[in-house]
Design an enzyme around this catalytic site. Structure first.
Site, PDB file in Angstrom:
ATOM      1  N   GLU A  15       0.760  -1.157   0.007  1.00  0.00           N
ATOM      2  CA  GLU A  15       0.107  -0.148  -0.073  1.00  0.00           C
ATOM      3  C   GLU A  15       0.822   1.302  -0.015  1.00  0.00           C
ATOM      4  OE1 GLU A  15      -3.695  -0.462   2.449  1.00  0.00           O
ATOM      5  OE2 GLU A  15      -2.341  -1.882   3.393  1.00  0.00           O
ATOM      6  N   SER A 165      -6.190  -2.528   1.808  1.00  0.00           N
ATOM      7  CA  SER A 165      -6.583  -1.982   0.413  1.00  0.00           C
ATOM      8  C   SER A 165      -7.123  -3.282  -0.431  1.00  0.00           C
ATOM      9  CB  SER A 165      -5.499  -1.521  -0.247  1.00  0.00           C
ATOM     10  OG  SER A 165      -5.213  -0.436   0.639  1.00  0.00           O
ATOM     11  N   SER A 298     -10.686  10.107  -1.699  1.00  0.00           N
ATOM     12  CA  SER A 298     -10.951   9.043  -0.443  1.00  0.00           C
ATOM     13  C   SER A 298     -12.241   9.320   0.175  1.00  0.00           C
ATOM     14  CB  SER A 298      -9.930   8.998   0.303  1.00  0.00           C
ATOM     15  OG  SER A 298      -8.556   8.599  -0.215  1.00  0.00           O
TER      16      SER A 298
END
Length: 326
Positions: A15, A165, A298
């Site tokens: 990530e 993720s 996000s």
């Protein structure tokens, strides 16, 4: 005098690129009249500050300081934007505790607990938190296909226990695909969690400490174009994220209160984002992220915007809360 803020980004996991994106957004949006931000890349082999001209300056790990042009910089606070290890599993938090520097995310114990899906579920069960049925495997264990299916059914989800993720996740529809899914999960972690499929509306709830109070942000509904909310759905535009979610006021209140209860019982601080699925009209807890993505696209920044909280306000509040606790 301006507070010197080290924005920790990068990390040692798959990530790291996502983390660097989040960190750069924080760097861009911190109020320069109050803060003096520094981009700190925490990588497996080296830790360094990236100057405005892209020159790297190494961090002294003995006290988390940096020397830039013969000037020693001591940081007042660390803004943690690392997804995965070492920023989301407690290692960075423990180190910063040792050197006496406050940081914006939860404590090292809470980070380690929430990063371990299996342990977190076990801790939350006594509070009546509903979850999927689950089955645990460790690297080297025999994959008892029939036993697993009898426990969780099909379809089911096979996940790396300590990864984010959506790395290492497979939706399994047929028994013959189960062993391969376990192998994929084991590439990310040495522990695996297998969960029953929950049919229903998936939502995400951000909870933050804002102006001294625990605040649940507006709920986001997640509609994935793929089989589930995987990496492509999260980061490559293969999903629709709807804020506020298209659920009733009663459902909204119920899931917000549940997210706040979890935040409170775990003695969290900083930002969290918890995922739930409304299955049979009841919110079932999936997981909690303690360093959620902070790019403009996000989920948590989307929720803050819906709550009329700007990015400078959002990020500044995390720093001030960390300094106050310290």
């Amino acid at each position: 005098m301006k507070k010197r803020i080290a924005i920790a980004m990068g990390g040692y996991s798959s990530e790291y690129r996502i983390s660097i994106n989040s960190g750069n957004v924080v760097y861009k949006n911190l109020d320069r009249s109050i803060y003096e931000p520094y981009r700190v890349h925490i990588m497996q082999n080296e830790w360094f500050v990236v100057a405005d001209d892209d020159t790297p300056y190494p961090i002294n790990k003995s006290d988390f300081t940096v020397k830039i042009k013969d000037k020693k910089i001591q940081f007042d606070c660390v803004f943690n934007t690392i997804h995965g290890t070492p920023g989301e599993n407690g290692l960075l938090q423990a180190y910063l505790d040792l050197v006496g520097i406050p940081q914006t995310s939860c404590g090292f114990y809470q980070a380690a607990l929430t990063f371990n899906k299996r342990d977190l579920i076990s801790v939350l069960k006594p509070y009546g938190i509903k979850t999927a049925l689950n089955y645990f495997l460790n690297q080297g264990d025999e994959v008892e296909v029939e036993e697993i299916i009898n426990k969780v059914g099909l379809p089911c989800f096979v996940k790396a226990n300590k990864a984010g993720s959506s790395f290492g996740i497979t939706k399994v529809k047929a028994a013959e695909d189960l062993e391969q899914a376990v192998k994929i999960a084991l590439k990310e972690d040495d522990e695996v969690i297998i969960e029953s499929f929950l049919d229903g509306t998936e939502v995400s709830v951000g909870v933050i400490m804002y102006k001294g109070k625990i605040l649940a942000l507006p709920v986001t509904e997640i509609v994935s174009e793929n089989e589930f909310f995987d990496y492509e759905a999260k980061y490559l535009g293969k999903s629709e994220e709807i804020t506020p979610a298209r659920i009733s006021k009663e459902q909204t209140k119920k899931v917000q209160n549940l997210a706040k209860l979890i935040y409170s019982k775990l003695k969290m601080k900083g930002f969290t984002r918890s995922e739930f699925i409304f299955h049979n009209d009841e919110p079932h807890f999936i997981e909690m992220n303690t360093t959620p993505g902070l790019s403009e696209a996000s989920i948590l920044p989307q929720q803050a915007e819906n709550a009329k909280i700007s990015l400078p306000q959002l990020f500044g509040s995390a720093i001030e809360a960390a300094l106050k606790v310290h």
